[in-house]
Motif scaffolding. Structure first.
Motif, PDB file in Angstrom:
ATOM      1  N   THR A   1       0.907  -0.797  -0.345  1.00 49.30           N
ATOM      2  CA  THR A   1      -0.281   0.067   0.209  1.00 49.30           C
ATOM      3  C   THR A   1       0.871   1.614  -0.027  1.00 49.30           C
ATOM      4  OG1 THR A   1       0.481  -0.574   2.725  1.00 49.30           O
ATOM      5  CG2 THR A   1      -2.082  -0.660   1.125  1.00 49.30           C
ATOM      6  N   GLY A   2       1.524   1.865   1.016  1.00 49.51           N
ATOM      7  CA  GLY A   2       2.321   2.773   1.388  1.00 49.51           C
ATOM      8  C   GLY A   2       3.312   2.798   0.392  1.00 49.51           C
ATOM      9  N   ARG A   3       3.812   1.857   0.038  1.00 49.59           N
ATOM     10  CA  ARG A   3       5.258   1.485  -0.275  1.00 49.59           C
ATOM     11  C   ARG A   3       4.594   1.909  -2.279  1.00 49.59           C
ATOM     12  NH1 ARG A   3       9.542  -0.674   0.342  1.00 49.59           N
ATOM     13  NH2 ARG A   3      11.249  -0.742  -1.274  1.00 49.59           N
ATOM     14  N   VAL A   4       3.700   1.096  -2.331  1.00 49.52           N
ATOM     15  CA  VAL A   4       3.566   1.576  -4.497  1.00 49.52           C
ATOM     16  C   VAL A   4       2.113   2.674  -3.583  1.00 49.52           C
ATOM     17  CG1 VAL A   4       4.577  -0.268  -4.050  1.00 49.52           C
ATOM     18  CG2 VAL A   4       2.299  -0.514  -3.462  1.00 49.52           C
ATOM     19  N   PHE A   5       2.018   3.640  -3.405  1.00 46.55           N
ATOM     20  CA  PHE A   5       0.518   4.369  -3.318  1.00 46.55           C
ATOM     21  C   PHE A   5       0.566   4.985  -4.886  1.00 46.55           C
ATOM     22  CE2 PHE A   5      -1.946   7.546  -3.137  1.00 46.55           C
ATOM     23  CZ  PHE A   5      -3.068   7.122  -2.110  1.00 46.55           C
ATOM     24  N   ASP A   6       1.386   5.321  -5.275  1.00 43.86           N
ATOM     25  CA  ASP A   6       1.290   6.647  -7.044  1.00 43.86           C
ATOM     26  C   ASP A   6       1.429   5.587  -7.996  1.00 43.86           C
ATOM     27  OD1 ASP A   6       1.446   8.554  -7.955  1.00 43.86           O
ATOM     28  OD2 ASP A   6       3.188   7.224  -8.882  1.00 43.86           O
ATOM     29  N   GLN A   7       1.821   4.272  -7.453  1.00 40.56           N
ATOM     30  CA  GLN A   7       1.702   3.168  -8.492  1.00 40.56           C
ATOM     31  C   GLN A   7      -0.042   2.087  -8.588  1.00 40.56           C
ATOM     32  OE1 GLN A   7       4.511   3.407  -6.662  1.00 40.56           O
ATOM     33  NE2 GLN A   7       5.739   3.971  -9.019  1.00 40.56           N
TER      34      GLN A   7
ATOM     35  N   GLN B   1      -7.337  13.571 -22.438  1.00 43.57           N
ATOM     36  CA  GLN B   1      -6.940  14.796 -20.816  1.00 43.57           C
ATOM     37  C   GLN B   1      -5.929  15.159 -21.293  1.00 43.57           C
ATOM     38  OE1 GLN B   1      -9.064  15.009 -18.203  1.00 43.57           O
ATOM     39  NE2 GLN B   1     -10.118  14.493 -19.532  1.00 43.57           N
ATOM     40  N   GLY B   2      -4.744  16.599 -20.594  1.00 39.44           N
ATOM     41  CA  GLY B   2      -4.048  16.421 -20.492  1.00 39.44           C
ATOM     42  C   GLY B   2      -2.466  15.921 -20.254  1.00 39.44           C
ATOM     43  N   HIS B   3      -3.194  14.702 -19.953  1.00 36.07           N
ATOM     44  CA  HIS B   3      -1.879  12.714 -19.898  1.00 36.07           C
ATOM     45  C   HIS B   3      -3.237  12.013 -20.689  1.00 36.07           C
ATOM     46  CE1 HIS B   3       0.473  15.880 -17.572  1.00 36.07           C
ATOM     47  NE2 HIS B   3       1.573  15.115 -17.586  1.00 36.07           N
ATOM     48  N   PRO B   4      -2.612  11.133 -20.892  1.00 38.37           N
ATOM     49  CA  PRO B   4      -3.135  10.304 -21.359  1.00 38.37           C
ATOM     50  C   PRO B   4      -4.062   8.979 -20.291  1.00 38.37           C
ATOM     51  CG  PRO B   4      -1.204   9.803 -22.291  1.00 38.37           C
ATOM     52  CD  PRO B   4      -0.999  10.638 -21.407  1.00 38.37           C
TER      53      PRO B   4
ATOM     54  N   SER C   1       2.140   9.607 -14.517  1.00 37.75           N
ATOM     55  CA  SER C   1       3.059   9.659 -13.242  1.00 37.75           C
ATOM     56  C   SER C   1       4.270   8.858 -14.127  1.00 37.75           C
ATOM     57  CB  SER C   1       2.260   9.567 -12.083  1.00 37.75           C
ATOM     58  OG  SER C   1       3.314   9.605 -11.102  1.00 37.75           O
ATOM     59  N   LEU C   2       5.271   9.177 -14.425  1.00 37.17           N
ATOM     60  CA  LEU C   2       6.543   9.082 -14.554  1.00 37.17           C
ATOM     61  C   LEU C   2       6.936   7.353 -14.489  1.00 37.17           C
ATOM     62  CD1 LEU C   2       8.916  12.238 -15.966  1.00 37.17           C
ATOM     63  CD2 LEU C   2       7.242  10.872 -17.337  1.00 37.17           C
ATOM     64  N   GLY C   3       7.523   7.055 -14.714  1.00 36.41           N
ATOM     65  CA  GLY C   3       8.267   5.404 -14.079  1.00 36.41           C
ATOM     66  C   GLY C   3       7.872   3.945 -14.437  1.00 36.41           C
ATOM     67  N   GLN C   4       5.936   4.703 -14.783  1.00 37.17           N
ATOM     68  CA  GLN C   4       5.477   3.833 -14.994  1.00 37.17           C
ATOM     69  C   GLN C   4       4.626   2.506 -16.139  1.00 37.17           C
ATOM     70  OE1 GLN C   4       1.792   4.441 -12.134  1.00 37.17           O
ATOM     71  NE2 GLN C   4       2.765   5.909 -11.112  1.00 37.17           N
TER      72      GLN C   4
END
Lengths: 313, 276
Positions: A83-89, B105-108, B122-125
């Motif tokens: 969860t926290g470690r990968v929140f943005d993903q 959208q501003g990003h895909p 969100s870069l890197g994904q």
């Protein structure tokens, strides 16, 4: 009492059974498959299991890609790393995209025990609950875990499934149906209601039995789905009992208690006393000792119930 | 033997010129966006979408289609221009880029825009998602291929290298990555901000088949893609040396044009150059 089983063990077995029936199920783990019990799936379905090594961010993104191609990935690691470690993903690759990824986290809550605070997820429900499209499920025991795994495999969209490390008793009566988003009224009562989730359901049932000897009728509701909340049942219970005690092995900030307080304050304001981890990290110790130190005791629950009743108008 | 005739190259050049006009017009009308990276990545997308990828705009959810993940999502005006021209959606969409209720959208956003395979920004994904798609293709015993475009600044993200290990470990030879190596990121030259060099050696050390090309040269790009397709047992990355702002003289290699829209005068000048 029936045989105790850890929810992570039930998860591992349920995955194997589902894997036999559903060929789109794939499983990803981050070097913890022996602990999360996904190793059972890996053994039977080696081609549908992906060990991603110690790289949880990549694991979440890979799961998103598999889901975007029609697979149903179950992704497992410990709660803190899931969860926290990968929140943005999770936020950008899974929740925003509404992809069919099932995040099944084990080793949540204080009962992780001896590994201590770094490994005790006490904020994972809060982090997952705040994400649009995310369903959040916390089974109360092993049997319910089977039902929950089956239910989330069959629903479309991202799910966070919160599982635990220690063996826990069966508390949900056999044969009680499980439906995502529907709470389970386990015990009727009129004086106040315990709204519990996960391993605190059993504790709440114990407390309600002791209270009965004192002439207090406490209802017990298992809220296994924290998002979406069972609004109808909760408002019905609010009208019926007039006071709530929420119980969760999680921070009192952002979890079950917060979710219920948010619902109740805007719809049927009654006192809501939240029992949980009081804005602190955990520490090392046996799960039993930690549960006592952090207030997961029958006595503390009874005290919370009395406070809730005193605050009734 | 050339992989593409001189006439076909000229056709692509004309197509790209028109698409560059679309990009500039979109960003001008949106009054915000990222022209620099969109112009640098465009020729890679042109080669893929007009000469390489097996896609059917009329049946864009065909499970057997090739996929492209634009991991450097901010360059999406280039992708939108290509998708519109290929018929994934009406070109009228381009004029509502970044506006309220827009499919662009501003990003895909894969849920809003036909032909967008993965939501990025969100870069890197993106490489991780592309790996998942490549694994899925393998599970399906399908010959479909997955392409992913990374930014050069983007490879400063740690997740990229986690994903690089995954692609090599699982021997994803159905995956081809492109590095849009224009040398600039928001705060300056990437070699000054935080150098990723030696780039080719890094990818090679991570187990990838590495090719380097001039990223605006269609014949070179096509040749490299052909080599990627025949390479077995490892993923390929094509390091495409590009020019940020390519095609508009005053935007080329100017970091100021990473993320701002042209004003009216600049817009007219850019368009005039691209119409020559």
């Amino acid at each position: 009492m029936t045989e105790k089983i850890a929810t992570r063990d039930a998860y591992g077995k349920a995955l194997v059974e589902l894997g036999r029936r559903m060929d789109k199920i794939v499983v990803l783990d981050a070097d913890l498959s022996k602990s999360t019990k996904t190793a059972l799936f890996a053994e039977e379905f080696p081609l549908r299991f992906f060990n991603m090594g110690i790289s949880e961010a990549d694991m979440m993104g890979t799961a998103a890609g598999l889901a975007a191609s029609g697979y149903i990935p179950f992704v497992s690691t410990f709660g803190v790393f899931a969860t926290g470690r990968v929140f943005d993903q999770i936020r950008n690759s899974i929740a925003y995209t509404r992809l069919n990824v099932k995040i099944a986290a084990t080793h949540t809550g204080i009962t992780v025990g001896e590994d201590g605070a770094s490994h005790q997820a006490l904020e994972d429900i809060a982090l997952m609950r705040v994400l649009p499209h995310m369903t959040v499920v916390v089974p109360a025991d092993g049997r319910q875990t089977y039902q929950a795994v089956e239910a989330i495999a069959g629903c479309e969209g991202p799910v966070y499934l919160r599982l635990g490390r220690p063996k826990v008793p069966q508390v949900i009566p056999e044969g009680l149906p499980f439906e995502l988003g529907r709470g389970q009224l386990l015990r009727e009562g009129k004086d106040f209601a315990f709204l519990a989730t996960g391993i605190t359901v059993g504790l709440s049932l114990e407390a309600s039995q002791l209270l009965e000897r004192q002439g207090i009728n406490a209802a017990v509701v298992n809220i296994h789905t924290i998002k979406p909340l069972d609004k109808d049942l909760l408002l019905h219970m609010a009208a019926k009992t007039g006071a709530f005690v929420t119980v969760e092995e999680h921070s009192v900030i952002g979890g079950l208690g917060s979710a219920i307080a948010e619902l109740i304050s805007g719809n049927y304001p009654i006192p809501v006393i939240r029992v949980g981890i009081n804005d602190t990290f955990g520490e090392s110790g046996s799960p039993e000792a930690l549960l006592i130190k952090y207030g997961f005791t029958v006595e503390n629950l009874i005290k919370a119930g009395q406070t809730a009743m005193e605050k009734k108008r | 033997m050339p992989v593409i005739s001189a006439a076909a190259v000229e056709e692509l050049r004309l197509k790209a010129r028109k698409l560059r006009q679309d990009i500039i017009t979109m960003i001008y009308e949106a009054a915000s966006g990222h022209p620099g990276g969109a112009l640098s990545v465009l020729d890679i997308l042109v080669v893929l979408y007009y000469k390489v990828m097996k896609i059917d705009p009329g049946n864009y959810l065909d499970p057997q289609r090739d996929r492209l993940v634009l991991s450097k999502g901010h360059a999406c005006p280039a992708l939108y221009a290509v998708l519109a021209d290929r018929g994934f959606f009406p070109s009228s969409y381009l004029s509502v880029l970044r506006k309220i209720d827009s499919p662009l959208q501003g990003h895909p956003d894969m849920r809003k825009t036909p032909g967008v395979e993965m939501s990025t920004g969100s870069l890197g994904q993106g490489l991780s998602a592309a790996n998942g798609m490549a694994l899925a293709a393998r599970l399906d015993n399908s010959r479909r291929r997955v392409y992913v475009v990374l930014g050069d600044g983007e490879i400063q993200e740690g997740q990229v290298w986690e994903a690089a290990m995954t692609a090599a470990h699982y021997r994803l030879d159905n995956l081809t990555a492109f590095l849009d190596y224009n040398g600039l990121q928001i705060d300056g030259w990437i070699r000054d901000v935080k150098s990723p060099e030696p780039v080719a050696e890094k990818w090679r050390a991570f187990g990838w088949h590495v090719l380097e090309v001039e990223g605006h040269d269609y014949a070179s790009l096509l040749k490299a893609i052909g080599r990627a397709h025949t390479n077995k047992g490892a993923p390929t990355i094509i390091i495409a040396h590009t020019v940020k702002g390519k095609g508009v003289s005053f935007m080329e290699n100017q970091i100021d044009w990473h993320g701002r829209a042209p004003n009216k005068e600049e817009y007219e000048q850019a368009l005039a150059e691209l119409q020559k």
